[in-house]
Design a protein around this motif. Structure first.
Motif, short mmCIF file in Angstrom:
data_model
loop_
_atom_site.label_atom_id
_atom_site.label_comp_id
_atom_site.label_asym_id
_atom_site.label_seq_id
_atom_site.Cartn_x
_atom_site.Cartn_y
_atom_site.Cartn_z
N PRO A 1 -1.33 6.77 10.48
CA PRO A 1 -2.00 6.34 11.70
C PRO A 1 -2.56 7.52 12.49
O PRO A 1 -3.02 7.35 13.60
N SER B 1 -6.04 1.31 9.41
CA SER B 1 -6.54 1.08 10.75
C SER B 1 -7.13 -0.33 10.87
O SER B 1 -6.94 -1.01 11.89
N GLY C 1 -3.78 6.55 16.26
CA GLY C 1 -4.60 5.39 16.58
C GLY C 1 -3.72 4.20 16.90
O GLY C 1 -2.79 3.88 16.14
N SER D 1 -5.26 5.43 5.86
CA SER D 1 -6.11 5.84 6.99
C SER D 1 -6.99 4.70 7.53
O SER D 1 -6.48 3.77 8.13
N ALA D 2 -8.30 4.78 7.33
CA ALA D 2 -9.20 3.79 7.91
C ALA D 2 -8.86 2.38 7.41
O ALA D 2 -9.04 1.39 8.14
#
Lengths: 129, 526
Positions: free
Chosen positions: B403, B380, B423, B376-377
């Motif tokens: 994503p 990212s 994202g 996830s983050a």
């Protein structure tokens, strides 16, 4: 005699000032830390913060408010059976909870709303930065 | 209130009442006029979901059908792959079963399900809060190895890392220690439900003060030792192990970043300030256990690594389904790319106030250490830096491949998580559902220059001998970009956990999940 009277008046005035300043200080809310951490104090903090945030319960670390006067509160990091965070892209702002002292009273306070709950048993000390 | 977005959460809490869990209390505008039977499923026709909000089973005007039709309409409106949902008559499904049908069954290029992120849970549970990083336990992060008799692999619990100032650190429990037994029950041979319960209760305590006796075999030791740990409310340290390694090519910085939680903001600022002061020329960012969290932290860290090269560049842009090319369907706001943040945001303003300039390392490349837990983050961050042509070198295993994101949406006491957005980076790339894959010869965009290296529990994190860090150091020093040899059994992609075949023999944390307890182990009785 006049000098003595003047000195007495001066003393009285100074005492008055001092006590008035003290009163003001007592009225002021200041950031604080826990004086004597213990499991009981931690449980009281947990209950107070939970109540403040409308939660049945929540976990606050044993060392919370012992070095700093604030903690952040976030949604529990829920995970899938595979160990992944269900929501790994968080855009919610964490909540900020402060420990404050006003006079001899000690409160946990929601920094966003100003709502606060008194800690009846925990003793606080003014945070010295 | 059509939907409750993440952004509204603080305001809701500010009101002092967590109304997210409200079900019967709120009603749609039509709830007073909509009768129990006046909705029907008709293939290809969708009622506006706002007209079905909180028309729940048991409510005066609610019904199971209305709950299911709400799910169907909401999915049709906002699900990222709404046009890949098979529009089935809900009659033969329960509400929860119907929700599981409302997703795509398409596969990624590697053959795994494109949407593995379709969840629901009770809103009451979803709304649980904790102090950032706090949990009841000992401060140990476990790695569970499944038992697989066909491969002659024993069940094993290894300490992957511990947090400072916790019962584990006080007892000098460190990475690589193997937990041989829990309260006298041998982990490797436990084969009945009582034994499994004992292990579960010991590893995942329920109350403060609960004691557990662990029999440990410390790394490199032939003998075992017993330690008694007392559970307490511990707090994790999301940024640890910040250090500088002198190499022939300059100073290489290392930091272990375990979780994007609020307290990490100060941890990252302090770490980068330290590394900036040391004058590092390369950074190894250890994200192997970082499953994500606050997305803004990833954006800040991107800036702190790269500096001014992020100016006017997109950190990430959210894209929704083709019904919403320019607006966010949940917030109604115009879709605007999010930048790299160059200032503090004050996630815990008591530790670090908002509005201060962030330090920066001004690097043009970054080494990241990854496993399937990198998600996830964290992904990212990797994607966003690649999007502005920063060289990201990936050492480790394939990341989880997420994503996507969603606005957790409550209805009738359940909160639903259905993928709503993807994202994308500055170059419009966001297709890494198979994860970022380290490769010496990358040929797809989701393949990243780097080396496949397995997590190495035989060395401390941050130790130059630890396999992933060692590979990064070799790679950084060698223009030929040498990777360590990969043995036949080691592949870039490793699935998370095998299917659970017998729930009676699962070692798991059954408490509301927290960042400390992020795994489970399964065993089947043979």
């Amino acid at each position: 005699m006049r000098i003595k009277l003047f000195l007495a008046y001066l003393m009285a005035t100074l005492c008055g000032c001092s006590s008035s300043a003290q009163d003001k200080l007592l009225d002021q809310e200041v950031l604080a830390v826990i004086a004597k951490p213990s499991r009981q104090v931690n449980e009281e903090i947990q209950a107070a913060v939970a109540s403040l945030l409308g939660q049945k319960e929540l976990v606050i670390a044993a060392n919370a408010f012992t070095k700093d006067s604030s903690i952040s509160v976030e949604r529990l990091a829920h995970q899938t059976v595979n160990g992944q965070l269900i929501n790994g892209r968080v855009t919610e702002q964490p909540l900020l909870i402060n420990l404050v002292k006003k006079g001899k009273q000690c409160f946990v306070k929601n920094a966003l709303t100003g709502g606060k709950i008194e800690l009846k048993h925990a003793k606080c000390l003014k945070l010295i930065e | 209130m059509k939907r409750i977005s993440n952004k509204l959460f603080s305001a809701i809490v500010a009101a002092g009442v967590l109304t997210l869990s409200a079900c019967g209390g709120s009603s749609s505008t039509l709830s007073n006029t909509t009768k129990k039977e006046d909705v029907v499923w008709q293939a290809g026709t969708f009622i506006n979901d706002s007209l079905l909000d909180n028309l729940c089973i048991g409510n005066l005007n609610g019904s199971a059908l209305k709950e299911k039709l709400w799910l169907r309409s909401w999915s049709n409106d906002t699900y990222l792959w709404y046009n890949e949902i098979d529009d089935q008559d809900p009659a033969s499904f329960s509400v929860s079963n119907y929700f599981t049908e409302l997703k795509t069954n398409a596969l990624t290029p590697s053959g795994k399900l494109k949407d593995q992120f379709h969840f629901s849970m009770s809103t009451e549970e979803w709304n649980l809060l904790n102090q950032s990083g706090a949990s009841l336990g000992f401060g140990i992060n476990y790695h569970f190895q499944q038992k697989d008799e066909s491969l002659n692999i024993d069940r094993e619990i290894t300490v992957s890392y511990t947090d400072p100032e916790t019962p584990a650190s006080v007892e000098n429990i460190n990475r690589g220690a193997i937990i041989i037994a829990v309260d006298g029950v041998n982990v490797a041979i436990a084969d009945d439900s009582d034994s499994i319960d004992t292990i579960n209760n010991g590893l995942f305590p329920q109350t403060q003060g609960q004691e557990v006796v662990l029999t440990l075999q410390d790394l490199g030791e032939a003998e075992t030792r017993e330690v008694t740990l007392i559970a307490e409310n511990v707090v994790s340290t999301p940024v640890q192990n910040v250090k500088t390694i002198d190499t022939d090519n300059g100073k290489v910085g290392y930091l272990q970043f375990n979780s994007h939680i609020a307290t990490a903001e100060k941890g990252l600022v302090d770490a980068v300030t330290t590394l900036e002061g040391e004058g590092i020329t390369d950074l190894v960012l250890d994200l192997r256990y970082n499953g994500g969290g606050l997305l803004d932290l990833a954006s800040q860290l991107g800036y702190m690594i790269v500096g001014e090269a992020t100016a006017d560049k997109t950190f990430e842009k959210l894209t929704f389904n083709d019904k919403y090319p320019t607006t966010d369907p949940v917030t109604g706001r115009a879709l605007v790319p999010s930048p790299f943040h160059n200032q503090t945001l004050g996630f815990n303003a008591g530790l670090l106030a908002a509005g201060q300039d962030l330090p920066t390392l001004n690097l043009t490349r970054l080494f990241v250490l990854t496993t399937a837990n990198t998600c996830s983050a964290s992904e990212s961050l990797m994607n966003s830096l690649r999007g502005i042509d920063i060289e990201v070198i990936q050492i480790g295993e394939t990341t989880c491949g997420k994503p996507y994101g969603f606005y957790p949406t409550p209805n009738c006491g359940t909160t639903y998580f259905s993928v709503q957005f993807k994202g994308e980076n500055n170059q419009g790339f966001g297709d890494y559902a198979d994860g970022f894959i380290p490769s010496q010869t990358p040929s797809f965009e989701s393949e990243v220059q780097g080396c496949v290296v397995e997590d190495d529990y035989s060395n401390a994190l941050g130790d130059e001998a630890e396999a992933m860090l060692a590979a990064a150091l070799v790679y950084s020093a060698d223009e030929t970009r040498t990777c360590p040899e990969v043995s036949a059994g080691k592949r870039a992609f490793r699935p998370f956990i095998p299917n659970i075949s017998d729930s009676a023999f699962i070692l798991e944390d059954k408490r509301p999940q927290s960042v400390f307890f992020n795994n489970r182990i399964v065993t089947t009785k043979h």
